[in-house]
Design a protein around this motif. Structure first.
Motif, mmCIF file in Angstrom:
data_model
loop_
_atom_site.group_PDB
_atom_site.id
_atom_site.type_symbol
_atom_site.label_atom_id
_atom_site.label_comp_id
_atom_site.label_asym_id
_atom_site.label_seq_id
_atom_site.Cartn_x
_atom_site.Cartn_y
_atom_site.Cartn_z
ATOM 1 N N PHE A 247 -5.718 -1.931 -2.181
ATOM 2 C CA PHE A 247 -6.394 -3.186 -1.912
ATOM 3 C C PHE A 247 -7.864 -2.983 -1.544
ATOM 4 O O PHE A 247 -8.577 -3.956 -1.327
ATOM 5 N N GLU A 248 -8.297 -1.730 -1.447
ATOM 6 C CA GLU A 248 -9.680 -1.445 -1.060
ATOM 7 C C GLU A 248 -10.582 -1.518 -2.283
ATOM 8 O O GLU A 248 -11.083 -0.516 -2.788
ATOM 9 N N VAL A 249 -10.796 -2.734 -2.772
ATOM 10 C CA VAL A 249 -11.674 -2.951 -3.918
ATOM 11 C C VAL A 249 -12.879 -3.770 -3.445
ATOM 12 O O VAL A 249 -12.783 -4.586 -2.533
ATOM 13 N N LYS B 244 -11.276 -9.970 -7.396
ATOM 14 C CA LYS B 244 -10.162 -9.109 -7.776
ATOM 15 C C LYS B 244 -9.213 -8.896 -6.600
ATOM 16 O O LYS B 244 -7.983 -8.907 -6.766
ATOM 17 N N LYS B 245 -9.787 -8.730 -5.404
ATOM 18 C CA LYS B 245 -8.958 -8.557 -4.215
ATOM 19 C C LYS B 245 -8.157 -9.821 -3.918
ATOM 20 O O LYS B 245 -6.985 -9.753 -3.545
ATOM 21 N N GLN C 202 0.820 -1.209 0.000
ATOM 22 C CA GLN C 202 0.000 0.000 0.000
ATOM 23 C C GLN C 202 0.852 1.256 0.000
ATOM 24 O O GLN C 202 0.502 2.264 -0.618
#
Length: 260
Positions: A186-188, A193-194, A180
């Motif tokens: 990573f905030e999806v 996808k994550k 990050q």
């Protein structure tokens, strides 16, 4: 849920119980969760786990208490359960439809199976994490060797695996934070996808894990790991009245799961 298996020192009644009794009762409660198909009974098992956390929270020495950790684990399990419940509803096609949208229908059996799955997951996961949190792993390995006659290397392997779970969790959090800092988001909302973003991070975790295991193995050999026998355990662990009562409660919970 980070550090959910770390030992929490304290002087509660759960802390003072025999280590093997705590593991035995946690297994009984886990078995009861899978034996029962009654959702109300499973909710009662979850509430019983919370009451155990309240009992273990008394006499806590420092840091976050057992109750706070249990509620954090329960919160994480609820998030996971939502995904599993939706997956069950989408996959199971048997049963009478209760809601139809176009060509897709949700059946009552799918909802029932999904609800049982998530309740069993929570009921079976909580007791082991709660009782491991109030059990010194050195005492657990000593009692496994002394009273169950398990070879020390197997008892050490079991307790070491429990010790390494929180360590690996902290390592993974550090790897994610470093990514990050490099601009990776990573905030999806898409879980697939994550998962695809986190999966490549398992390789540096694997490398650091191998290094830790090698250093631990070397340190254990230097301390005479292969010379440990049952006679090396000199500490005595007595079974008290509270332990017998706790085993009876665990047996009653299992009997209720079989009956209901």
């Amino acid at each position: 849920m980070k550090g959910f298996l770390d030992y929490l020192p304290g002087s509660s009644v759960l802390h003072r119980m025999h280590p093997l009794v705590k593991i035995f009762v946690s297994i009984l409660i886990c078995a009861a969760s899978f034996c029962s198909s009654n959702p109300f009974y499973l909710i009662g098992v979850i509430l019983f786990n919370v009451l155990m956390a309240v009992a273990g929270n008394a006499g806590f020495i420092h840091g976050n208490g057992l109750l706070q950790r249990t509620m954090g684990i329960l919160k994480g399990l609820i998030k996971m359960s939502i995904f599993l419940f939706i997956l069950q509803v989408l996959v199971i096609r048997q049963g009478d439809p209760i809601l139809t949208v176009g060509s897709f229908s949700i059946t009552g059996l799918a909802i029932q199976k999904g609800l049982l799955l998530v309740l069993r997951l929570m009921g079976a996961t909580l007791p082991l994490s709660i009782l491991i949190s109030v059990t010194n792993l050195n005492d657990l390995s000593n009692t496994m060797v002394k009273y169950l006659h398990i070879p020390y290397k197997y008892a050490f392997t079991f307790t070491s695996a429990i010790r390494f779970i929180p360590i690996f969790s902290i390592e993974m959090s550090g790897i994610i934070e470093s990514q990050q800092a490099r601009g990776v988001d990573f905030e999806v909302k898409n879980p697939f996808k994550k998962f695809g973003m986190i999966l490549p991070l398992c390789f540096p975790l694997l490398i650091s894990s191998v290094r830790k295991i090698e250093s631990t193995a070397t340190a254990a050999e230097l301390r005479g790991f292969y010379l440990r026998t049952r006679a090396c355990c000199t500490k005595s662990y007595k079974v008290h009245f509270r332990d017998l009562v706790f085993m009876l409660i665990g047996a009653a919970v299992l009997a209720g799961g079989i009956i209901l």
